[in-house]
Design a protein around this motif. Structure first.
Motif, mmCIF file in Angstrom:
data_model
loop_
_atom_site.group_PDB
_atom_site.id
_atom_site.type_symbol
_atom_site.label_atom_id
_atom_site.label_comp_id
_atom_site.label_asym_id
_atom_site.label_seq_id
_atom_site.Cartn_x
_atom_site.Cartn_y
_atom_site.Cartn_z
ATOM 1 N N THR A 117 16.374 -26.883 99.070
ATOM 2 C CA THR A 117 15.254 -26.485 98.997
ATOM 3 C C THR A 117 15.435 -25.013 99.229
ATOM 4 O O THR A 117 15.309 -24.764 100.461
ATOM 5 N N HIS A 152 12.184 -22.379 99.088
ATOM 6 C CA HIS A 152 10.725 -21.395 98.829
ATOM 7 C C HIS A 152 10.682 -20.154 97.401
ATOM 8 O O HIS A 152 11.423 -18.966 98.006
ATOM 9 N N SER A 196 7.318 -31.565 93.191
ATOM 10 C CA SER A 196 8.135 -30.238 92.522
ATOM 11 C C SER A 196 9.125 -30.920 92.561
ATOM 12 O O SER A 196 10.308 -31.301 93.275
ATOM 13 N N SER A 250 10.137 -25.472 96.876
ATOM 14 C CA SER A 250 9.303 -25.925 97.397
ATOM 15 C C SER A 250 8.070 -25.244 98.439
ATOM 16 O O SER A 250 8.287 -23.717 99.137
ATOM 17 N N ARG A 297 6.983 -30.659 102.868
ATOM 18 C CA ARG A 297 7.862 -31.548 102.408
ATOM 19 C C ARG A 297 7.178 -31.889 100.619
ATOM 20 O O ARG A 297 5.480 -31.662 100.546
ATOM 21 N N CYS A 298 8.164 -31.913 99.688
ATOM 22 C CA CYS A 298 7.360 -31.960 98.635
ATOM 23 C C CYS A 298 8.136 -33.535 97.967
ATOM 24 O O CYS A 298 9.633 -33.151 97.859
ATOM 25 N N TYR A 301 12.181 -32.019 91.478
ATOM 26 C CA TYR A 301 13.846 -32.439 91.884
ATOM 27 C C TYR A 301 15.159 -31.397 90.833
ATOM 28 O O TYR A 301 14.537 -32.268 89.721
ATOM 29 N N GLN A 320 15.471 -28.085 94.446
ATOM 30 C CA GLN A 320 13.412 -28.227 94.693
ATOM 31 C C GLN A 320 13.380 -26.868 94.826
ATOM 32 O O GLN A 320 13.495 -26.114 96.408
#
Length: 488
Positions: free
Chosen positions: A228, A230, A278, A268, A272-273, A280, A266
């Motif tokens: 994950t 950002h 969003s 994100s 939590r997405c 995968y 992912q």
């Protein structure tokens, strides 16, 4: 932008930063954290232990934090397994005593407490043990944050809380409920982070990119990893570069030791997405892993719900089947069905299965699972149960009896779901599966079993609690699954 810093340069940078990070961490740490680190003890005592600590290096530090993490994640691990089962049984008995007392206050009928020992309104069967006690988890989620030494790129599990501003991320390779293969992926992910010039995303508003890691496995040893990330303000080219670096690390670099069968990425921007929010992104390998359970094959996607203890899930589903008393005249309603495991495992006993699940990917998996296993009497609906179920039951004929199985999250069932089931006279039998019966599930039990209440729009006949069967899916933790049979 350089792909990676050179390894020697990185090590030198980390060495220079470590003392500063540790001082900054300790300055903001709460007193209990400082005590564990030996920073708040009397000067004389610290002097006596100085030589010993030099000999042992960081062993005391690691050992102290490992114990703290174990006490949070696996607090029963110090007890023999038989003793763990006794502790959980007594806890469940107390919960059912509370439910019984509350139902008495509400004036519920069918409470045969005088015939039941311990003041509960239905028999509580002995706890069914898990077939596997250690390393049973098939899914683990690892966080990224400051470790006990202040390193912000530590991959592990949390001790402390965000509210208390005392979060410490501790490596989890000593926990008894997580398999070694999961630890290996987490350690490699930490190495990847150390090689990257990008910062971890500890708080969204302070920047950074690297976030949590999800690892899923099956009994054959196939491993799926989800990184994950950002994106912050990275442009598409920079994002593509990071994805290539992750892929190369696990396909050709140090991460090859993990032998991943699926690697996802992912982007994100929230805690939590879902896949819908969003998607995968498959970087390498197969899009799914597969698991066999009760003679059926199940496809599992990155965010699909599947019981974390596969061997324990087989025991759980067998207990649900026995309690449902399903036969060829039964239409089975499977609410919060995930990948369809409960409904599909009972499909050959019933005339029809109707599943409802909020996660789109899980519904796709459930439909694939039905088709692959040659099961044609199952249908699966995507959407929130509180929206789909009332519409489904609104036109359901009372002459066609339904048996419902509900397996909600720890938050319990939405009130509109309870109301729809309670007010549908065709539902005569209900099996409630709770992984946290002491929480919101208690509210659900009372709503199902209390006398009719027009103010709450609970107009259907009350259910009665007939049987409670606990199944342990979570050894070393205080939790287990409680399966309740309700009927009217």
């Amino acid at each position: 932008m350089a792909a990676f810093y050179g390894q020697k340069l990185l090590l030198r940078l980390q060495a220079c930063q470590l003392a500063h990070l540790r001082r900054a961490f300790l300055a903001s740490a709460p007193e209990d954290c400082k005590q564990v680190l030996g920073r708040n003890e009397p000067r004389k005592k610290r002097g006596k232990e100085k030589n010993l600590k030099q000999q042992r290096g960081s062993l005391d530090l690691d050992s102290s934090w490992e114990k703290r993490l174990s006490s949070v994640v696996t607090p029963l691990c110090g007890l023999p397994y038989e003793e763990q089962l006794k502790v959980k049984y007594e806890k469940l008995k107390s919960i059912l005593q509370t439910v019984t007392a509350r139902l008495k206050e509400l004036g519920a009928d069918h409470l045969e407490t005088t015939q039941m020992p311990d003041g509960i309104c239905c028999p509580l069967k002995p706890l069914i043990p898990s077939p596997i006690v250690n390393g049973y988890r098939n899914k683990s989620t690892f966080s990224v944050n400051h470790g006990p030494d202040g390193n912000p790129k530590t991959v592990g599990l949390y001790v402390g809380t965000g509210k208390g501003r005392n979060i410490v991320c501790v490596r989890a390779n000593h926990l008894l409920n997580i398999p070694q293969g999961h630890f290996q992926v987490a350690q490699c992910y930490e190495e990847l982070l150390h090689q990257s010039p990008l910062d971890p995303c500890l708080l969204f508003h302070t920047g950074g990119h690297w976030r949590e890691l999800i690892v899923r496995t099956n009994r054959k040893g196939d491993t799926m990893a989800v990184v994950t990330f950002h994106p912050q303000h990275l442009n598409p080219e920079e994002l593509s570069l990071q994805k290539e670096l992750v892929k190369d690390f696990f396909a050709h670099g140090p991460g090859t030791v993990c032998g991943l069968s699926s690697l996802y990425f992912q982007e994100s921007v929230m805690t939590r997405c879902s896949h819908k929010q969003s998607p995968y992104q498959l970087l390498s390998g197969e899009p799914h892993i597969f698991e066999e359970l009760l003679g059926l094959k199940f496809r599992i996607s990155p965010d699909s719900f599947f019981q974390i203890n596969t061997a324990g899930a087989e025991v759980l589903y067998q207990a649900i089947g026995e309690m449902s008393r399903a036969d060829k005249s039964t239409v089975l309603l499977d609410v919060c069905c995930g990948t369809g495991a409960i409904g599909l495992s009972l499909a050959d006993r019933v005339s029809r299965v109707i599943g409802i699940e909020v996660a789109d990917q899980a519904v796709e998996d459930a439909r694939w699972n039905a088709a692959f296993n040659g099961i044609s009497n199952c249908e699966f609906h995507s959407g929130k149960a509180e929206v789909v179920l009332p519409q489904l039951l609104m036109s359901w004929p009372e002459t066609q009896p339904l048996t419902a199985v509900v397996n909600p999250s720890r938050a319990g069932l939405h009130y509109r779901v309870v109301r729809a089931i309670r007010n549908c006279e065709a539902i005569r039998r209900l099996v409630y599966v709770s992984c946290k019966p002491e929480g919101e599930a208690v509210r659900n039990f009372l709503e199902f079993c209390c006398p009719p209440d027009s103010g709450k729009k609970l107009t259907g006949d009350a259910f009665a609690l007939l049987l409670a069967v606990p199944v342990d899916l979570f050894p070393h933790t205080p939790h287990c699954e409680l399966v309740l049979l309700l009927a009217r």
